[in-house]
Design a protein around this motif. Structure first.
Motif, PDB file in Angstrom:
ATOM      1  N   GLU A 287      24.434 -21.824 -40.304  1.00 47.09           N
ATOM      2  CA  GLU A 287      24.006 -22.847 -40.828  1.00 47.09           C
ATOM      3  C   GLU A 287      22.965 -21.774 -41.937  1.00 47.09           C
ATOM      4  OE1 GLU A 287      23.545 -25.981 -42.381  1.00 47.09           O
ATOM      5  OE2 GLU A 287      25.422 -26.454 -40.336  1.00 47.09           O
ATOM      6  N   ASP A 288      22.359 -20.993 -41.965  1.00 44.68           N
ATOM      7  CA  ASP A 288      22.009 -19.089 -41.799  1.00 44.68           C
ATOM      8  C   ASP A 288      22.660 -17.999 -41.735  1.00 44.68           C
ATOM      9  OD1 ASP A 288      19.887 -17.630 -42.883  1.00 44.68           O
ATOM     10  OD2 ASP A 288      18.603 -18.248 -40.993  1.00 44.68           O
ATOM     11  N   VAL A 289      23.303 -17.611 -42.717  1.00 40.89           N
ATOM     12  CA  VAL A 289      24.053 -16.357 -43.209  1.00 40.89           C
ATOM     13  C   VAL A 289      23.016 -14.971 -42.937  1.00 40.89           C
ATOM     14  CG1 VAL A 289      23.846 -15.389 -45.154  1.00 40.89           C
ATOM     15  CG2 VAL A 289      25.306 -14.917 -43.663  1.00 40.89           C
ATOM     16  N   GLY A 290      21.416 -15.272 -43.570  1.00 40.03           N
ATOM     17  CA  GLY A 290      20.457 -14.401 -43.102  1.00 40.03           C
ATOM     18  C   GLY A 290      19.967 -14.242 -41.998  1.00 40.03           C
ATOM     19  N   ALA A 291      20.794 -15.023 -40.398  1.00 39.72           N
ATOM     20  CA  ALA A 291      20.722 -14.421 -39.300  1.00 39.72           C
ATOM     21  C   ALA A 291      21.003 -13.328 -38.986  1.00 39.72           C
ATOM     22  CB  ALA A 291      20.588 -15.607 -38.086  1.00 39.72           C
ATOM     23  N   LEU A 292      22.126 -13.080 -39.229  1.00 40.49           N
ATOM     24  CA  LEU A 292      22.686 -11.751 -39.792  1.00 40.49           C
ATOM     25  C   LEU A 292      22.093 -10.726 -40.012  1.00 40.49           C
ATOM     26  CD1 LEU A 292      25.760 -10.974 -38.862  1.00 40.49           C
ATOM     27  CD2 LEU A 292      26.506 -10.355 -41.661  1.00 40.49           C
ATOM     28  N   ASP A 293      20.834 -10.107 -41.037  1.00 40.66           N
ATOM     29  CA  ASP A 293      20.707  -9.188 -41.296  1.00 40.66           C
ATOM     30  C   ASP A 293      19.907  -9.193 -40.235  1.00 40.66           C
ATOM     31  OD1 ASP A 293      21.588  -8.508 -42.990  1.00 40.66           O
ATOM     32  OD2 ASP A 293      19.821  -9.282 -44.647  1.00 40.66           O
ATOM     33  N   GLY A 294      18.536 -10.197 -39.608  1.00 41.34           N
ATOM     34  CA  GLY A 294      17.580  -9.934 -38.363  1.00 41.34           C
ATOM     35  C   GLY A 294      18.958  -9.643 -37.448  1.00 41.34           C
ATOM     36  N   LEU A 295      19.514  -9.217 -36.409  1.00 44.29           N
ATOM     37  CA  LEU A 295      20.318  -9.796 -35.091  1.00 44.29           C
ATOM     38  C   LEU A 295      20.770  -8.246 -35.673  1.00 44.29           C
ATOM     39  CD1 LEU A 295      22.814 -12.594 -34.923  1.00 44.29           C
ATOM     40  CD2 LEU A 295      20.575 -12.113 -33.253  1.00 44.29           C
ATOM     41  N   ALA A 296      21.245  -7.591 -36.810  1.00 49.07           N
ATOM     42  CA  ALA A 296      21.534  -6.009 -37.452  1.00 49.07           C
ATOM     43  C   ALA A 296      20.385  -4.955 -37.925  1.00 49.07           C
ATOM     44  CB  ALA A 296      22.562  -6.051 -38.349  1.00 49.07           C
ATOM     45  N   ALA A 297      19.252  -5.645 -37.429  1.00 42.41           N
ATOM     46  CA  ALA A 297      17.753  -4.690 -38.467  1.00 42.41           C
ATOM     47  C   ALA A 297      17.472  -3.086 -37.075  1.00 42.41           C
ATOM     48  CB  ALA A 297      16.814  -5.216 -38.577  1.00 42.41           C
ATOM     49  N   PRO A 298      17.761  -4.242 -36.410  1.00 43.82           N
ATOM     50  CA  PRO A 298      17.647  -2.507 -34.766  1.00 43.82           C
ATOM     51  C   PRO A 298      19.269  -1.648 -35.598  1.00 43.82           C
ATOM     52  CG  PRO A 298      16.995  -4.456 -33.657  1.00 43.82           C
ATOM     53  CD  PRO A 298      18.123  -4.787 -35.203  1.00 43.82           C
ATOM     54  N   PHE A 299      20.358  -1.613 -35.550  1.00 48.30           N
ATOM     55  CA  PHE A 299      21.261  -1.064 -35.634  1.00 48.30           C
ATOM     56  C   PHE A 299      20.543  -0.321 -37.380  1.00 48.30           C
ATOM     57  CE2 PHE A 299      24.161  -4.473 -34.066  1.00 48.30           C
ATOM     58  CZ  PHE A 299      23.001  -4.266 -32.759  1.00 48.30           C
ATOM     59  N   VAL A 300      20.127  -0.039 -38.133  1.00 50.76           N
ATOM     60  CA  VAL A 300      19.687   0.431 -39.310  1.00 50.76           C
ATOM     61  C   VAL A 300      18.147   0.615 -39.543  1.00 50.76           C
ATOM     62  CG1 VAL A 300      20.012  -0.451 -41.891  1.00 50.76           C
ATOM     63  CG2 VAL A 300      21.587  -1.406 -40.349  1.00 50.76           C
ATOM     64  N   PRO A 301      18.572   1.618 -39.995  1.00 50.03           N
ATOM     65  CA  PRO A 301      16.501   2.322 -40.019  1.00 50.03           C
ATOM     66  C   PRO A 301      15.946   1.840 -41.360  1.00 50.03           C
ATOM     67  CG  PRO A 301      18.631   4.234 -39.944  1.00 50.03           C
ATOM     68  CD  PRO A 301      19.065   3.328 -39.885  1.00 50.03           C
ATOM     69  N   VAL A 302      14.665   2.073 -40.699  1.00 48.96           N
ATOM     70  CA  VAL A 302      14.130   1.512 -42.024  1.00 48.96           C
ATOM     71  C   VAL A 302      14.026   1.757 -43.440  1.00 48.96           C
ATOM     72  CG1 VAL A 302      11.718   0.786 -42.886  1.00 48.96           C
ATOM     73  CG2 VAL A 302      12.412   0.617 -40.328  1.00 48.96           C
ATOM     74  N   ALA A 303      14.469   3.175 -43.415  1.00 53.66           N
ATOM     75  CA  ALA A 303      14.367   3.590 -44.490  1.00 53.66           C
ATOM     76  C   ALA A 303      16.321   3.720 -45.128  1.00 53.66           C
ATOM     77  CB  ALA A 303      14.276   5.618 -44.478  1.00 53.66           C
ATOM     78  N   ASP A 304      16.812   2.805 -44.521  1.00 49.41           N
ATOM     79  CA  ASP A 304      18.027   2.669 -45.309  1.00 49.41           C
ATOM     80  C   ASP A 304      18.668   1.277 -45.483  1.00 49.41           C
ATOM     81  OD1 ASP A 304      18.546   5.370 -45.052  1.00 49.41           O
ATOM     82  OD2 ASP A 304      20.157   5.226 -42.985  1.00 49.41           O
ATOM     83  N   ALA A 305      17.452   0.310 -45.223  1.00 48.35           N
ATOM     84  CA  ALA A 305      17.490  -1.243 -45.447  1.00 48.35           C
ATOM     85  C   ALA A 305      18.057  -1.585 -46.632  1.00 48.35           C
ATOM     86  CB  ALA A 305      16.128  -1.419 -44.809  1.00 48.35           C
ATOM     87  N   ASP A 306      17.592  -0.655 -47.878  1.00 49.48           N
ATOM     88  CA  ASP A 306      17.821  -1.237 -48.892  1.00 49.48           C
ATOM     89  C   ASP A 306      19.934  -1.250 -49.084  1.00 49.48           C
ATOM     90  OD1 ASP A 306      16.040  -1.351 -49.773  1.00 49.48           O
ATOM     91  OD2 ASP A 306      15.324   0.580 -50.725  1.00 49.48           O
TER      92      ASP A 306
END
Length: 697
Positions: A287-306
């Motif tokens: 129902e919400d592909v946006g959940a992918l970013d939420g689950l993966a965010a800890p793997f991606v440094p904030v500076a590289d989120a773009d």
């Protein structure tokens, strides 16, 4: 004040000694012969600053963490072109997150294995990186320091040394999403800046900007989503598994987008308890592909989120677009609402009269065209043309991710999307259904308390969906009448499946669609499958409409035909008698369904060995149809054919020949000489006209 080297009394006759080599900071006085005192008036200006230290840039290429899937053809093509002195640079274009950098990194691995030097230039420090690459290619560092980063001096100096490099090199300029970084004063394709061919190596650029005219004559390669097998394999690679249950379904849900596959694989590798396989993660994302970013965010440094998260990738693209065309960003968000589920948006559904003002601000045709072109160039939107009409399509993952980022502050944009749908209501039913469904979901998510608006929208979406189903059902019926059951099934199957979920199994439009779908499968020879469908449908229609409703009896009639195909004569007779008697009782002998049931019941009687009784039944049907429809109608002719069949079975060959001859004449006029029914009656004529007294069944 430093003095030039020489004798302490300044009497050195060696002219060459009065020379100075090296850097000077401050003042320098040189003299050969000095007689008397010397007065120096120093300038009051501060000494010039020392040259800046060399930029600290990295030229190391990234190393792919997993095998590169689905790009073999592209890598082979680049490998063939990769040679020192290639006539033009090559450019990889495509949307963010689709794997351009990965392809370039894989090519860099190949180049290293062949003994090439690899220079990897990142955005933001292109000039400094190119000067550093020239130093590594053999240029003196002291000269590089004097050149600094002055555009023209640095260009000439760097390319002079790169052209003369002793070893071949691969230069990758990655993420050149602002092409002006390659040459602020010219088009990159003019090859006057940092992108140009060189006798010393091979130049490859990656960019979101998919504009061949911008890069020409460079050769452009578009990097798209992965196909299904490659996407499933990439997902398993990122999960660290040789095999992954449900990989194909999850990869399809993620649209084959490499960044999404990478994030999903890392989630599966890390959260094995929550998501033991791809099916479990698919359920979480349904129902919400946006959940992918939420689950993966800890793997991606904030500076590289773009560049490391889906939402960041699309937002970066939007920022890049908006730098040139501010209207493009809100336009993309509107398209994400209207074009959900990969359904293309007809360009005529975006009239300037409705778009101008509000969230898009002042807008004329030229500004609208520029905004659309900017979205196309950055790979966010593709243009399709059908019969001279244009459509705008978003990749479904782009549309879904953009919608997931909408908030309550975007409700004016959602309201604009609703107005656009009202502008030409009921003209594009499938498009309207998908858009209204997306709007309902958005309103429920961003403002749950707005119950009245959501309820009204839900009712509208259901009405549009029902109308769309009825339209497709009508199309399916037409295709069946034209003798095209394959096309009928292809049109009906996906719509009926979705409609069952959204409208329910017993919605009138759904019941009609289920009936025609089963009929198409029966005509395709899938008798068992059709039988199961008709039995379920008969029970549902009886419960919803009553056992003697015409639609319920129509479904029962189809079960009778299936029994005939299986030569279950007693079963067929029982079903057809029930249908025929019910319609005779409630609608009279002229009812079409009653006549169909009576004709097929007579056929069953003939196959059970009583052709005389069968002929009586066939003649009654023929008499009624002739009165109602006329002698030349195809249904009247069909009834006449079976009268002839009964006569043939009784051994009345002359009578049968007379009837079949009339039928042949009518069917040739109605159906054409090559129609299968015409061939059938010709065969019957040959049988009854030939020698021998026996009848043929």
């Amino acid at each position: 004040m430093p003095l030039s080297p020489g004798a302490a009394d300044g009497s050195c006759d060696d002219r060459s000694a009065n020379a100075f080599r090296g850097d000077v900071h401050g003042q320098l006085v040189q003299a050969r012969d000095i007689h008397g005192g010397v007065t120096i008036h120093a300038s009051q200006a501060p000494p010039p600053p020392p040259p800046p230290a060399p930029a600290d840039v990295s030229l190391d290429a990234p190393r792919p963490a997993t095998a590169v899937r689905g790009r073999d053809g592209l890598l082979e093509a680049l490998g063939r072109e990769m040679r020192a002195g290639a006539p033009v640079p090559h450019v990889l274009t495509g949307p963010g997150g689709f794997g351009k950098t990965t392809v370039a990194a894989a090519l860099a691995e190949r180049a290293r294995a062949q003994g090439w030097t690899v220079f990897w230039v990142r955005p933001g420090d292109v000039a400094a990186s190119m000067v550093e690459a020239a130093v590594e290619a053999g240029g003196p560092r002291r000269e590089a320091e004097r050149v600094g980063t002055g555009r023209y001096r640095a260009l000439r100096w760097a390319w002079r040394h790169l052209d003369a490099a002793p070893r071949p090199w691969l230069l990758v300029i990655d993420n050149a999403d602002r092409p002006e970084e390659l040459d602020p004063g010219n088009r990159p394709g003019d090859q006057l800046g940092w992108m140009r061919p060189s006798p010393g190596g091979f130049v490859l650029v990656t960019s979101r900007v998919d504009d061949p005219l911008l890069w020409s004559p460079a050769r452009v390669h578009r990097v798209g989503e992965l196909d299904a097998p490659a996407a499933a394999a990439a997902l398993a690679d990122h999960a660290g598994l040789a095999e992954l249950a449900g990989a194909e379904e999850l990869a399809e849900r993620l649209g084959g987008v490499p960044l999404a596959l990478s994030l999903a694989g890392r989630i599966l590798a890390t959260h094995g308890v929550l998501f033991p396989d791809a099916h479990a993660l698919l359920d979480g994302l349904r129902e919400d592909v946006g959940a992918l970013d939420g689950l993966a965010a800890p793997f991606v440094p904030v500076a590289d989120a773009d560049r490391g998260l889906l939402a960041g990738v699309w937002e970066l693209s939007l920022r890049l677009v908006a730098e040139r065309e501010p209207e493009a960003a809100p336009l993309l968000r509107i398209l994400a609402v209207l074009g959900s589920g990969a359904v293309p948006v007809p360009l005529r559904r975006l009239p300037l009269s409705e778009l101008a003002g509000g969230v898009l601000g002042p807008l004329d045709e030229a500004a609208f065209a520029r905004a659309v072109n900017a979205l196309v160039v950055h790979g966010l939107v593709t243009v399709e043309r059908r019969e001279a009409e244009a459509f705008l399509r978003l990749h479904p993952l782009v549309a879904e991710t953009v919608r997931a980022g909408l908030t309550e502050a975007d409700l004016p944009l959602v309201a604009l999307a609703e107005r656009l749908l009202d502008h030409q209501r009921h003209r594009d039913l499938r498009f309207e259904l998908q858009a209204l469904t997306a709007i309902v979901s958005l309103r429920v998510r961003v403002r749950p308390a707005d119950e009245d608006a959501v309820r009204a929208l839900t009712a509208t979406a259901a009405a549009v969906h029902a109308e769309a189903v009825r339209t497709v059902v009508s199309l399916g019926g037409t295709l069946l009448r034209l003798g095209r059951p394959e096309a009928a099934e292809a049109a009906l199957a996906p719509v009926v499946s979705t409609a069952e979920e959204q409208l329910g199994r017993t919605h009138p439009a759904v019941l009609s669609g289920r009936h025609l779908l089963a009929e198409a499968r029966l005509n395709l020879g899938r008798v068992d499958e059709a039988g199961r469908s008709f039995r379920e449908l008969r029970a549902d229609r009886a419960a919803a409409l009553g056992p003697e409703h015409p639609d319920t009896l129509d479904t029962a009639y189809q079960l009778g035909l299936i029994s005939i195909r299986r030569e279950r004569w007693a079963e067929a007779g029982e079903i057809l008698s029930e249908v025929g008697e019910a319609r005779l009782r409630t609608a009279g002998e002229e009812d079409p369904l009653h006549l169909f049931a009576a004709q097929n019941l007579a056929y069953v009687t003939m196959r059970l060995g009583d052709p005389a009784a069968a002929e009586t039944g066939f003649r009654r049907v023929h008499r009624v149809r002739e009165r109602l429809l006329g002698a030349g109608h195809h249904l009247t002719t069909d009834a006449a054919y079976y009268v002839g069949r009964a006569a043939q079975e009784r051994g009345e060959r002359a009578e049968a020949l007379r009837i079949f001859t009339d039928v042949l004449r009518n069917w040739e006029e109605q159906l054409g000489e090559d129609h299968p029914q015409v061939e059938t009656v010709r065969g019957r004529i040959a049988e009854v006209a030939g020698p021998g007294p026996g009848a043929t069944r």
